[in-house]
Motif scaffolding. Structure first.
Motif, PDB file in Angstrom:
ATOM      1  N   GLU A 451      -2.067   4.669   4.976  1.00 22.73           N
ATOM      2  CA  GLU A 451      -0.688   4.891   4.544  1.00 22.73           C
ATOM      3  C   GLU A 451       0.255   4.873   5.740  1.00 22.73           C
ATOM      4  O   GLU A 451       1.368   4.349   5.665  1.00 22.73           O
ATOM      5  N   ASP A 455       3.680  -0.141   5.785  1.00 20.56           N
ATOM      6  CA  ASP A 455       4.982   0.347   5.349  1.00 20.56           C
ATOM      7  C   ASP A 455       4.957   0.751   3.884  1.00 20.56           C
ATOM      8  O   ASP A 455       5.603   1.704   3.470  1.00 20.56           O
ATOM      9  N   GLU A 456       4.174  -0.005   3.106  1.00 21.47           N
ATOM     10  CA  GLU A 456       4.099   0.263   1.670  1.00 21.47           C
ATOM     11  C   GLU A 456       2.729  -0.163   1.161  1.00 21.47           C
ATOM     12  O   GLU A 456       2.240  -1.230   1.521  1.00 21.47           O
TER      13      GLU A 456
END
Length: 951
Positions: A451, A455-456
């Protein structure tokens, strides 16, 4: 030497000389260890010398020894020979024998010889004998013979060599066999003849060395007769007797040399194998524990030069704090050749480097003998990865127990990620599960590092990235550098190495690392094992969830069945009440009140279509909150999705088991939820295709209405429709406030309108009775048409399936079984009491009575539901009280079916004086059995007469 002492041979010398001579003879016998005797053959007298007495250990002064006494001293085994020889003396035969005597427990060897003296005639007169003690000589000879025998039978060759000339003076039998010569041939040779390498000069130097040192050992080669050579080991010693001799012991060492050669080859192979072995090998002395050999791999493992490793004690290879345990392990290995990687208590066996680092190892040992030494050969295998793998498997096994107790997919995914993070030691791990509603792979769990790195956390739609391909194809994928993959989701991803494993139909397990080429076979295997465990856990959880759903469904079904049973009970109560109800209002109010009292039914209402407003009008309602309908549209528009409107429009039941679903664009759902309604059912109130309204029930529980409830409530809708219709008909017939009307109907499509058109005549219908097969039994009159014409037209008119003439007295009465739309029956169904019907080719004129409570506009609307194009004109007129009382009597006394049977029997001429139709024929017309017709007819007659006579 023979010495005889015989009186008749004594010298005439003086006594002094004789004494001197005797003394000298005794001295000679003593030195020579001999004695003598003289025998007079004729007189058999014997004289013994002093030496003879000494041999027999007898004192002459005390004992007299005769010739025959000798046999008493002869040892066992010699008696017969000695006696024969000594007795032959008297026959004049000399002898010479050797034998043993036993004197005072001691044994002596005796050599005895006798000579005969004869007279002039040659006859034996005397004998002289000599005895000699040869015991010491015998013993020396026997000793020499034993020594010679030993020498000859020695496994080594023995040579006696002249120190100066190297000539071979003597050899034993073995020497002859070794060289292939006879003894005589060898004694003619010298050392250079059998060892060409030894020249005369070399022999002299060697002989000098032996003289100096006393002994010498050399290895050389001997040459056999024939020229072949063989290796020998020679021990040479100097022996000085009458002169110096060299005694050489020669041993054939061909076998030893061969063994040494093989041993050397073995040593070389052994050394080569040790040096070339990929595993670390330490060789220690089994007795001392000292390391005597180590290969390059061992030195590398130890992180110490090889020459420094050799000479260490074996305990130096293990932790210092447990030296006794490792010393015991070494002793165990000396006795048992096997592989050990942990102690009995499960503690790993550790190897220590020169820096003190501990490495778990498996030690495989073999004990070998090389020469006079016993060595223990130990192979040390670094099992760090194996221990790591075993620990990882143990972690997976532990996790498997936890996974089997997990109840949700998300919980399982998180456990898998936690275990993978711990045992795989990679940058990031994640579990993606397939969302069948969204039709995509969604992240269910992932490691914190992943995580932080991304970034996502992405989602994967169909055909989107490698993860989707792995899921769709159900094939694992491994990339040493995922950036180079064709279907990579993000070409600039910080993840370089990636491993993706499908979890069956559940999703995908991902392992990533920021280093390229970060995975090995062990990582693959562990990840595959963990993924398989995860898939099994997800399968188990799915099965458990399915089972729980089934259990909940079964429980829900049981509860629903119970509620359906309660609903059935309530419907039976409602049916009893409907029988007594005399108006629409009473029926609808009772239905709503009865249903809302059931558990789970929060609000019940009945709506009726209002043609003037094109809306549903609330006929009755019960429950709370009753202001719900004020907030929703009841307009019967095509786009109105309110269940009651849809049920009215589609003339079928509508169920919404989950009001909360599909909220977009449906205002009524949001309003229902605000009123805490969770499910709803709307049921049309129908009778014979006529719709009286719609029944709607709201529940505060989701999934309240299922197929069973729908079936029961749909049936209730038909019952309520029937009750409403029956009320209309009863009110039309019996109501005190009834009005007589005449219907002028044009543009109607009806089978009798068509039949009248075919006949070009008017038809008057007397009676219409529904049959059980959706057909009608009709009695009619057609006064202006001949019967033959009616028969002709009927034969070609499909709706009429049977036609008969009942009566031809005053007017011809016909009975027909017809199939199709029957306007007269429809009017009766919707509440009109038919009194007469005249039908022509373009018009129907029907006289009937209607209850004043029945709105004529509503009546017309119901009629137009079946005949949309019909034109209706209604004229009101008065009805006599007798007609009203007669109809009331029929309705009060008879059931509908009894009225049908009685009317049919009347119009069929069953009651005429001359009966026109039998009971069996009428039963066939009504499509009932003859006993059934008779039973209903008698019941109708009894009930009708009871009504008349009771009044």
């Amino acid at each position: 030497m023979l010495v005889g002492i015989m009186d008749n041979h004594r010298s005439e010398s003086a006594p002094q000389d004789e004494a001197c001579q005797t003394h000298s003879l005794q001295a000679v016998e003593t030195i020579a260890q001999c004695g003598s005797w003289h025998v007079d053959i004729e007189r058999r007298e014997t004289e013994w010398s002093h030496g003879a007495y000494e041999i027999f250990d007898i004192t002459s002064a005390d004992t007299s020894l005769t010739y025959g006494d000798v046999s008493e001293f002869v040892a066992h085994g010699y008696e017969e020979t000695v006696e024969q020889k000594r007795e032959s003396l008297f026959d004049g035969e000399p002898f010479e024998i050797e034998y043993q005597i036993e004197i005072n427990g001691a044994t002596k060897w005796i050599h005895e010889r006798a000579e005969i003296q004869r007279n002039d005639e040659g006859a034996p007169i005397a004998a002289i004998g000599v005895l000699q003690d040869i015991t010491s000589q015998k013993e020396r000879v026997q000793s020499l013979e034993r020594f010679r025998t030993l020498i000859d039978h020695s496994s080594d060759g023995v040579f006696i060599v002249d120190s100066e000339t190297s000539a071979i003076l003597d050899v034993n039998e073995t020497a002859c066999q070794l060289l292939g010569y006879t003894r005589e041939e060898l004694l003619s040779l010298s050392v250079p003849d059998i060892n060409p390498a030894f020249s005369a000069e070399m022999w002299r130097e060697f002989a000098a060395t032996v003289r100096e040192n006393g002994t010498e050992v050399i290895e050389t080669e001997h040459q056999r007769d024939g020229g072949s050579t063989f290796p020998v080991e020679i021990h040479v010693s100097l022996v000085s007797l009458d002169r110096d001799y060299h005694v050489a012991t020669v041993r054939d060492i061909t076998e030893r040399k061969e063994r040494e050669k093989q041993l050397e080859a073995t040593r070389k192979r052994y050394q080569t194998l040790i040096d070339a072995a990929p595993d670390p090998i330490f060789v220690a002395d089994a007795e001392t524990g000292e390391i005597v050999e180590a290969n390059a791999a061992a030195a590398e493992l130890r992180q110490q030069p090889r020459d420094e490793v050799i000479g260490l004690h074996q305990t130096a290879l293990h932790p210092d704090d447990d030296m006794d345990q490792y010393r015991d392990l070494f002793e165990y290995h000396v006795e048992h050749s096997e592989t050990i990687k942990e102690f009995d208590d499960g503690t790993p066996v550790y190897f220590t480097t020169v820096e003190g680092d501990r490495i778990p190892v498996a030690i495989s040992t073999t004990t070998v003998s090389l020469g006079d030494r016993t060595l223990i050969h130990g192979i040390f295998r670094d099992i760090s990865e194996e221990r790591q793998y075993e620990d990882a498997l143990a972690g997976i096994n532990t996790a498997a127990q936890e996974l089997l107790h997990a109840e949700t997919d998300t919980e399982i995914a998180q456990i898998v990620v936690d275990v993978a993070t711990e045992i795989l030691d990679k940058t990031g791990t994640g579990v993606y599960l397939y969302d069948d509603h969204a039709e995509e792979l969604t992240p269910a769990a992932y490691s914190e590092h992943l995580e932080d790195l991304l970034d996502e956390i992405p989602r994967f739609s169909p055909g989107d990235g490698i993860a989707w391909w792995v899921f769709a194809e159900q094939e694992s994928a491994r990339f040493d550098d995922v950036r180079t993959a064709e279907d990579v989701y993000n070409a600039g991803t910080p993840i370089r190495s990636e491993l993706l494993i499908p979890l069956g139909e559940h999703g995908v397990f991902l392992v990533g690392d920021t280093d390229a080429g970060g995975f090995d076979d062990m990582t693959d295997e562990l990840a595959e094992t963990l993924a398989a465990t995860a898939e099994a856990a997800l399968d188990h959880a799915q099965q458990a969830q399915t089972l729980r759903k089934q259990e909940r469904k079964a429980q829900s079904q049981a509860e629903q069945l119970e509620r359906v049973n309660q609903l059935n009970d309530r419907i039976r109560t409602i049916m009893q009440a409907l029988i007594q109800a005399d108006s629409h209002e009473a029926i609808t109010r009772h239905v709503c009140d009865s249903l809302v009292s059931l558990d789970g039914f929060a609000y019940v209402w009945i709506g009726e279509p209002d043609s003037t407003t094109n809306e549903l009008r609330i006929a009755a309602e019960a429950g709370s909150p009753q202001n719900y309908l004020e907030a929703v549209s009841l307009e019967q528009a095509a786009d109105n999705t309110l269940p009651a409107v849809r049920a009215t429009r589609n003339r079928t039941s509508i169920i919404e088991p989950q009001i909360a679903s599909n909220l977009q664009g449906t205002e009524w759902r949001n309003t229902a939820l605000l009123h805490e309604f969770r499910s709803v059912i709307s049921v049309p109130l129908l009778y014979d295709e006529f719709q009286y309204g719609v029944l709607t029930i709201y529940s505060n529980r989701s999934g309240e209405f299922n197929e069973h409830a729908q079936s029961v409530l749909t049936e209730l809708g038909h019952l309520v429709g029937y009750a409403l219709n029956a009320t209309d008909q009863r009110n039309a017939l019996l109501g005190s406030e009834t009005v007589d009307v005449t219907f002028d109907l044009t543009n109607c499509t009806d089978l009798f309108v068509e039949f009248a058109a075919e006949l070009s005549a008017e038809i008057q219908i007397e009676n219409v009775i529904p049959r059980s097969d959706n057909a009608y039994l009709v009695h009619f009159v057609c006064e202006k048409t001949e019967t033959e014409s009616i028969w002709t037209v009927a034969e070609d008119f499909p709706p009429i399936i049977e036609l008969q003439v009942i009566s031809e007295s005053d007017r011809t009465l016909y009975e027909a079984i017809v199939v199709g739309d029957c306007l007269v029956a429809t009017l009766a169904t919707i509440g009109a009491n038919i009194q007469s019907s005249i039908i022509s080719e373009n018009r129907c004129q029907i006289s009937a009575s209607l209850s004043e409570e029945r709105e004529r506009q509503t009546f017309v609307e119901r009629l137009k539901e079946s005949y949309p194009d019909i034109d209706v004109s209604i004229r009101k007129h008065t009805t006599s009280s007798s007609e009203i009382s007669g109809e009331r009597l029929l309705d009060d006394s008879l059931t509908d079916r009894q009225q049908d049977v009685l009317r049919t029997a009347y119009y069929s001429g069953f009651f005429d004086q001359q009966r026109k139709r039998t009971g069996s024929e009428i039963a066939t017309s009504l499509d009932v059995s003859q006993p059934g017709f008779a039973t209903r007819l008698r019941a109708a007659q009894r009930n009708l007469f009871s009504g008349i006579f009771d009044q």
